[in-house]
Scaffold this motif. Structure first.
Motif, PDB file in Angstrom:
ATOM      1  N   LEU A 229       0.869  -1.049  -0.034  1.00  0.00           N
ATOM      2  CA  LEU A 229       0.195  -0.139   0.030  1.00  0.00           C
ATOM      3  C   LEU A 229       0.820   1.308   0.073  1.00  0.00           C
ATOM      4  N   GLY A 230       2.031   1.298  -0.110  1.00  0.00           N
ATOM      5  CA  GLY A 230       2.859   2.267  -0.184  1.00  0.00           C
ATOM      6  C   GLY A 230       3.202   3.085   1.265  1.00  0.00           C
ATOM      7  N   LEU A 231       2.993   2.458   2.269  1.00  0.00           N
ATOM      8  CA  LEU A 231       3.290   2.947   3.571  1.00  0.00           C
ATOM      9  C   LEU A 231       4.473   2.472   4.322  1.00  0.00           C
ATOM     10  N   ARG A 232       5.008   3.306   5.180  1.00  0.00           N
ATOM     11  CA  ARG A 232       6.137   2.827   6.159  1.00  0.00           C
ATOM     12  C   ARG A 232       6.225   3.618   7.402  1.00  0.00           C
ATOM     13  N   ILE A 233       6.669   2.970   8.427  1.00  0.00           N
ATOM     14  CA  ILE A 233       6.898   3.683   9.599  1.00  0.00           C
ATOM     15  C   ILE A 233       8.265   4.428   9.894  1.00  0.00           C
ATOM     16  N   THR A 234       8.231   5.457  10.400  1.00  0.00           N
ATOM     17  CA  THR A 234       9.332   6.274  10.835  1.00  0.00           C
ATOM     18  C   THR A 234       9.055   7.155  11.788  1.00  0.00           C
ATOM     19  N   THR A 235      10.350   7.446  12.516  1.00  0.00           N
ATOM     20  CA  THR A 235      10.247   8.092  13.945  1.00  0.00           C
ATOM     21  C   THR A 235       9.807   9.675  13.457  1.00  0.00           C
ATOM     22  N   LEU A 236       9.606  10.511  14.436  1.00  0.00           N
ATOM     23  CA  LEU A 236       8.954  11.881  14.147  1.00  0.00           C
ATOM     24  C   LEU A 236      10.045  12.486  13.447  1.00  0.00           C
ATOM     25  N   ARG A 237      11.197  12.127  13.905  1.00  0.00           N
ATOM     26  CA  ARG A 237      12.629  13.085  13.027  1.00  0.00           C
ATOM     27  C   ARG A 237      12.731  12.464  11.784  1.00  0.00           C
TER      28      ARG A 237
END
Length: 183
Positions: A90-98
């Motif tokens: 689905l074209g998503l990824r998890i990243t930190t706020l930075r």
């Protein structure tokens, strides 16, 4: 109103991602359970088994479900750039706020708080995604992570490369001398 629509679109995308990842775990758990049930039934025909042997398929279901969700929600994102299998689709990824990669601890926090986010058929998580400014669920808020569109991040990286290329064109001819060439 446009902000609400963008949040609703992300909420629907994340809901679809959760459903696909859950379906992946359910199919794996049911496959292992059916296989273990067949093994118990076949063994019962050969060897006299105690009635407690019927708990083996139930144990297989519980263990496979637990390990499957850990694999999908913690291990996959940790090892594959912040994406679960459905997030890649689905074209998503998890990243930190930075903008950096989350730690294993952050993924574990997200996974543990997923139990709260899925209360009332997932309503808690969906409402939080819709009302928080960065469209975060409780697990994201506590772990200080955010789910972003992976394609958007790739487009931003390409834009940065173009900007760097334009900056290289602005250099003086002396700065453009190929490496190893003496002027």
């Amino acid at each position: 109103m446009a902000r609400f629509r963008a949040g609703a679109g992300l909420a629907l995308r994340r809901l679809a991602q959760y459903g696909l990842d859950t379906l992946l775990v359910v199919v794996a758990a049911l496959s292992v359970t059916i296989f273990s049930l067949a093994a118990v039934v076949l063994l019962a025909g050969v060897v006299r088994l105690p009635p407690q042997a019927l708990f083996v398929p139930l144990g297989a279901l519980v263990v496979t479900s637990l390990l499957g969700t850990l694999w999908v929600d913690v291990w996959c994102p940790h090892r594959h750039g912040g994406t679960t299998p459905a997030m890649r689709w689905l074209g998503l990824r998890i990243t930190t706020l930075r903008g950096g990669p989350p730690t294993l601890r952050a993924y574990l926090l997200r996974w543990l708080l997923l139990q709260v986010d899925t209360l009332f058929l997932g309503l808690v998580g969906v409402v939080l995604i819709l009302v928080t400014p960065r469209h975060q669920r409780l697990g994201d808020l506590v772990a200080r992570t955010v789910v972003v569109r992976a394609r958007k991040a790739a487009e931003d990286a390409e834009a940065a490369e173009v900007t760097e290329g334009e900056a290289a064109e602005d250099r003086t001819p002396a700065d453009r001398t190929p490496a190893g060439e003496v002027t």
